[in-house]
Design a protein around this motif. Sequence first.
Motif, PDB file in Angstrom:
ATOM      1  N   GLN A 224       0.952  -1.230  -0.074  1.00 30.91           N
ATOM      2  CA  GLN A 224      -0.174  -0.050  -0.009  1.00 30.91           C
ATOM      3  C   GLN A 224       0.790   1.107   0.203  1.00 30.91           C
ATOM      4  O   GLN A 224       0.358   2.332   0.251  1.00 30.91           O
ATOM      5  CB  GLN A 224      -1.067  -0.040   1.160  1.00 30.91           C
ATOM      6  CG  GLN A 224      -1.603  -1.355   1.141  1.00 30.91           C
ATOM      7  CD  GLN A 224      -2.762  -1.358   0.022  1.00 30.91           C
ATOM      8  OE1 GLN A 224      -3.401  -0.535  -0.163  1.00 30.91           O
ATOM      9  NE2 GLN A 224      -2.653  -2.489  -0.826  1.00 30.91           N
ATOM     10  N   PHE A 225       2.031   1.096  -0.190  1.00 24.83           N
ATOM     11  CA  PHE A 225       3.009   2.238  -0.338  1.00 24.83           C
ATOM     12  C   PHE A 225       4.132   1.821  -1.451  1.00 24.83           C
ATOM     13  O   PHE A 225       4.418   0.943  -1.726  1.00 24.83           O
ATOM     14  CB  PHE A 225       3.733   2.538   0.837  1.00 24.83           C
ATOM     15  CG  PHE A 225       4.452   1.347   1.345  1.00 24.83           C
ATOM     16  CD1 PHE A 225       5.871   1.240   1.437  1.00 24.83           C
ATOM     17  CD2 PHE A 225       3.884   0.180   2.202  1.00 24.83           C
ATOM     18  CE1 PHE A 225       6.652   0.087   1.506  1.00 24.83           C
ATOM     19  CE2 PHE A 225       4.696  -0.974   2.517  1.00 24.83           C
ATOM     20  CZ  PHE A 225       5.984  -0.871   2.191  1.00 24.83           C
ATOM     21  N   LYS A 226       4.757   2.833  -1.753  1.00 27.69           N
ATOM     22  CA  LYS A 226       5.718   2.705  -2.810  1.00 27.69           C
ATOM     23  C   LYS A 226       7.165   2.494  -1.911  1.00 27.69           C
ATOM     24  O   LYS A 226       7.746   3.604  -1.342  1.00 27.69           O
ATOM     25  CB  LYS A 226       5.940   3.987  -3.758  1.00 27.69           C
ATOM     26  CG  LYS A 226       6.908   3.802  -4.932  1.00 27.69           C
ATOM     27  CD  LYS A 226       7.113   4.938  -5.739  1.00 27.69           C
ATOM     28  CE  LYS A 226       8.023   4.750  -6.869  1.00 27.69           C
ATOM     29  NZ  LYS A 226       8.125   6.186  -7.771  1.00 27.69           N
ATOM     30  N   PRO A 227       8.131   1.615  -2.436  1.00 29.42           N
ATOM     31  CA  PRO A 227       9.539   1.294  -1.908  1.00 29.42           C
ATOM     32  C   PRO A 227      10.337   2.565  -2.085  1.00 29.42           C
ATOM     33  O   PRO A 227       9.891   3.195  -3.117  1.00 29.42           O
ATOM     34  CB  PRO A 227       9.637   0.104  -2.219  1.00 29.42           C
ATOM     35  CG  PRO A 227       8.532  -0.905  -2.557  1.00 29.42           C
ATOM     36  CD  PRO A 227       7.517   0.325  -3.250  1.00 29.42           C
ATOM     37  N   MET A 228      11.096   2.597  -1.250  1.00 33.38           N
ATOM     38  CA  MET A 228      12.027   3.725  -1.551  1.00 33.38           C
ATOM     39  C   MET A 228      13.045   3.503  -2.631  1.00 33.38           C
ATOM     40  O   MET A 228      13.227   2.243  -2.972  1.00 33.38           O
ATOM     41  CB  MET A 228      12.797   4.340  -0.340  1.00 33.38           C
ATOM     42  CG  MET A 228      11.936   4.824   0.743  1.00 33.38           C
ATOM     43  SD  MET A 228      12.899   4.900   2.318  1.00 33.38           S
ATOM     44  CE  MET A 228      12.030   5.711   3.109  1.00 33.38           C
ATOM     45  N   MET A 229      13.948   4.405  -3.403  1.00 36.98           N
ATOM     46  CA  MET A 229      15.014   4.185  -4.094  1.00 36.98           C
ATOM     47  C   MET A 229      16.043   3.798  -3.087  1.00 36.98           C
ATOM     48  O   MET A 229      16.264   4.273  -2.111  1.00 36.98           O
ATOM     49  CB  MET A 229      15.284   5.459  -4.914  1.00 36.98           C
ATOM     50  CG  MET A 229      14.310   5.900  -5.816  1.00 36.98           C
ATOM     51  SD  MET A 229      13.983   4.853  -7.439  1.00 36.98           S
ATOM     52  CE  MET A 229      15.885   5.133  -8.019  1.00 36.98           C
ATOM     53  N   MET A 230      17.051   2.878  -3.661  1.00 34.45           N
ATOM     54  CA  MET A 230      18.001   2.502  -2.801  1.00 34.45           C
ATOM     55  C   MET A 230      18.932   3.886  -2.212  1.00 34.45           C
ATOM     56  O   MET A 230      19.175   3.551  -1.053  1.00 34.45           O
ATOM     57  CB  MET A 230      18.960   1.428  -3.809  1.00 34.45           C
ATOM     58  CG  MET A 230      20.238   1.061  -3.042  1.00 34.45           C
ATOM     59  SD  MET A 230      20.863  -0.147  -3.716  1.00 34.45           S
ATOM     60  CE  MET A 230      21.886   0.827  -5.162  1.00 34.45           C
ATOM     61  N   GLN A 231      19.011   4.592  -3.147  1.00 33.81           N
ATOM     62  CA  GLN A 231      19.917   5.771  -2.612  1.00 33.81           C
ATOM     63  C   GLN A 231      19.486   6.282  -1.540  1.00 33.81           C
ATOM     64  O   GLN A 231      20.202   6.830  -0.664  1.00 33.81           O
ATOM     65  CB  GLN A 231      20.274   6.917  -3.793  1.00 33.81           C
ATOM     66  CG  GLN A 231      21.139   6.064  -5.048  1.00 33.81           C
ATOM     67  CD  GLN A 231      20.393   5.611  -6.052  1.00 33.81           C
ATOM     68  OE1 GLN A 231      19.149   4.937  -5.865  1.00 33.81           O
ATOM     69  NE2 GLN A 231      20.739   4.873  -7.069  1.00 33.81           N
ATOM     70  N   GLU A 232      17.947   6.642  -1.376  1.00 34.53           N
ATOM     71  CA  GLU A 232      17.541   7.327  -0.426  1.00 34.53           C
ATOM     72  C   GLU A 232      17.288   6.379   1.052  1.00 34.53           C
ATOM     73  O   GLU A 232      17.109   6.971   1.993  1.00 34.53           O
ATOM     74  CB  GLU A 232      16.131   7.895  -0.648  1.00 34.53           C
ATOM     75  CG  GLU A 232      15.086   6.955  -1.293  1.00 34.53           C
ATOM     76  CD  GLU A 232      13.824   7.625  -1.627  1.00 34.53           C
ATOM     77  OE1 GLU A 232      13.291   8.678  -0.829  1.00 34.53           O
ATOM     78  OE2 GLU A 232      13.187   7.119  -2.503  1.00 34.53           O
ATOM     79  N   ALA A 233      17.175   5.229   0.770  1.00 29.72           N
ATOM     80  CA  ALA A 233      17.014   4.305   1.671  1.00 29.72           C
ATOM     81  C   ALA A 233      18.366   3.883   2.469  1.00 29.72           C
ATOM     82  O   ALA A 233      18.371   3.829   3.739  1.00 29.72           O
ATOM     83  CB  ALA A 233      16.168   2.825   1.237  1.00 29.72           C
ATOM     84  N   ALA A 234      19.417   3.973   1.861  1.00 28.04           N
ATOM     85  CA  ALA A 234      20.628   3.401   2.638  1.00 28.04           C
ATOM     86  C   ALA A 234      21.157   4.392   3.371  1.00 28.04           C
ATOM     87  O   ALA A 234      20.904   5.706   3.482  1.00 28.04           O
ATOM     88  CB  ALA A 234      21.808   3.393   1.382  1.00 28.04           C
ATOM     89  N   PHE A 235      21.651   4.041   4.638  1.00 29.18           N
ATOM     90  CA  PHE A 235      22.180   4.918   5.860  1.00 29.18           C
ATOM     91  C   PHE A 235      23.676   4.620   5.985  1.00 29.18           C
ATOM     92  O   PHE A 235      23.953   3.492   6.617  1.00 29.18           O
ATOM     93  CB  PHE A 235      21.392   4.734   6.920  1.00 29.18           C
ATOM     94  CG  PHE A 235      21.828   5.592   8.217  1.00 29.18           C
ATOM     95  CD1 PHE A 235      21.850   7.041   8.244  1.00 29.18           C
ATOM     96  CD2 PHE A 235      22.302   5.000   9.313  1.00 29.18           C
ATOM     97  CE1 PHE A 235      22.469   7.776   9.221  1.00 29.18           C
ATOM     98  CE2 PHE A 235      22.670   5.746  10.550  1.00 29.18           C
ATOM     99  CZ  PHE A 235      22.641   7.060  10.335  1.00 29.18           C
ATOM    100  N   THR A 236      24.598   5.368   5.576  1.00 31.11           N
ATOM    101  CA  THR A 236      26.157   5.011   5.958  1.00 31.11           C
ATOM    102  C   THR A 236      26.449   5.460   7.410  1.00 31.11           C
ATOM    103  O   THR A 236      27.818   5.069   7.653  1.00 31.11           O
ATOM    104  CB  THR A 236      26.867   5.745   4.951  1.00 31.11           C
ATOM    105  OG1 THR A 236      26.715   7.078   5.166  1.00 31.11           O
ATOM    106  CG2 THR A 236      26.582   5.604   3.502  1.00 31.11           C
ATOM    107  N   ASP A 237      25.824   5.934   8.199  1.00 35.49           N
ATOM    108  CA  ASP A 237      26.146   6.070   9.559  1.00 35.49           C
ATOM    109  C   ASP A 237      27.068   7.282   9.629  1.00 35.49           C
ATOM    110  O   ASP A 237      27.365   7.925   8.673  1.00 35.49           O
ATOM    111  CB  ASP A 237      26.438   4.909  10.301  1.00 35.49           C
ATOM    112  CG  ASP A 237      25.981   4.763  11.833  1.00 35.49           C
ATOM    113  OD1 ASP A 237      25.923   5.706  12.218  1.00 35.49           O
ATOM    114  OD2 ASP A 237      25.724   3.626  12.188  1.00 35.49           O
ATOM    115  N   MET A 238      27.473   7.513  10.780  1.00 40.86           N
ATOM    116  CA  MET A 238      28.463   8.640  11.027  1.00 40.86           C
ATOM    117  C   MET A 238      29.956   7.905  11.696  1.00 40.86           C
ATOM    118  O   MET A 238      29.780   7.167  12.622  1.00 40.86           O
ATOM    119  CB  MET A 238      27.728   9.445  12.075  1.00 40.86           C
ATOM    120  CG  MET A 238      26.611  10.190  11.721  1.00 40.86           C
ATOM    121  SD  MET A 238      27.277  11.689  10.220  1.00 40.86           S
ATOM    122  CE  MET A 238      27.793  12.875  11.541  1.00 40.86           C
ATOM    123  N   PRO A 239      30.886   8.536  11.366  1.00 36.45           N
ATOM    124  CA  PRO A 239      32.203   8.280  12.149  1.00 36.45           C
ATOM    125  C   PRO A 239      32.162   8.749  13.245  1.00 36.45           C
ATOM    126  O   PRO A 239      31.649   9.766  13.859  1.00 36.45           O
ATOM    127  CB  PRO A 239      33.331   8.886  11.112  1.00 36.45           C
ATOM    128  CG  PRO A 239      32.472   9.294   9.897  1.00 36.45           C
ATOM    129  CD  PRO A 239      31.089   9.513  10.199  1.00 36.45           C
TER     130      PRO A 239
END
Length: 428
Positions: A224-239
């Motif tokens: 019932q929703f549109k999955p995200m694009m991979m680029q906007e879904a990924a989270f590289t975190d913080m050093p």
Amino acid sequence: MKKQLLLLSSIVALAGCSSMRDDSMASAETYGASDPSYSTWASINESSGAESAETRLEKNQKRMSSSNRGDRGMADKTIAQWPEQPKLGAQMMLAKYGAPQVVTDEKLVWLKQGPYKRITVTKKADHHDFPLPHMDFLEHTIDYKVPEDKAGAISQYDGSCTFDRTRGELSARCDLEGHNILTLNLANDIVTGKKTADAARKEFGEIVVQDMLGKKPAYVTALQFKPMMMQEAAFTDMPVIPGAPMRPDSAQAKNIEGDPIQGEILGFCVATDIGEIVAAMVASEKKLSSPVAEYAKMLHEAHGKNAEKTLKLGEKINVTPLITPAVAELQKKGAGELAALVPLEGEEFSRAYLDGKVKGHTKVLQMLEGQIAKAQNPELKAHLTETRQHIAMHLEKAKALQGAPVQDAAGAKIQNNQEQQPKPNDQP
């Protein structure tokens, strides 16, 4: 409700077959198929006309490149040895999506089917008692960002609803595709604030009952929703390590300080040190002679200290070490060279390791000459000059070990390769 669930628990596998209707086609119609990332489904909808959804799906599957597909015969042969329930799940996915892209003894994997990033059926099945006892072996994965503040609620909602915040993935694992769709839909409701975890659990059970009774609830039929694009879904975190390198194209790029040329120089230094540290770690796992083992340990400690100095220097002069494409290429090349050494053992590893240190340190000295010339900051130039002196010492030590008789781990001498071959003027 409890009585209905108990009555239906014995027929969950059979009743769930009603969820095997063309859920993916319905998904495309629910959230639209105009996005380029869902071109497969867009091409189906574009040719709608008088053709049935099944006909359009079949035609589209035939257009898909066979080079991206596995061998259907291999898949059938593989699952023939599987337990009955995973075998059933695999056959259902094979019937719907065709041959998978990945076939191993333990799993079948389909990539980029409809809204899904990945569909996986595993030979191993796990007991799962929510919302009623069944076996988990079928997993559907989408590109999706689970916010940090919703991670706990998703875990509380369903243990078989998992996520990878780094890769930006949300997965549902069950025994039926329709119930995986249900899992993802309710997870999205939790993330978007429409439901609490407890409310989602309660509704899950109610919808499963509706599905078993043949009512075809929308939450089981399609996303019932549109999955995200991979680029906007990924989270590289913080050093978290002070002075850590950054990628210019990362989400943290706004925090990069200083001149990018000086930043790349620092990046090369850190990448070189880390490469030597990892190589020394590999050497420490091998049974090597004392001289080679001690040399590897010395490199580990020396490059560790130098990496620490480099990071602190970057903070001091307000220049962020950068992982530019050139630095990334250096990292990849080093990993490839080390990968070739890992399978070796004993004398063979020692010789290859020392050869690599001679070649590698020679190249690093050449690289440092150019970087010293480009360094504008006096402290950076001094650090590079000191680093060059240490690299030169490491190089000479490696050359000396190359020429010395090699010993095995027990201390027995082994002739060098050069000594094993007769010299041209030697008499037989």
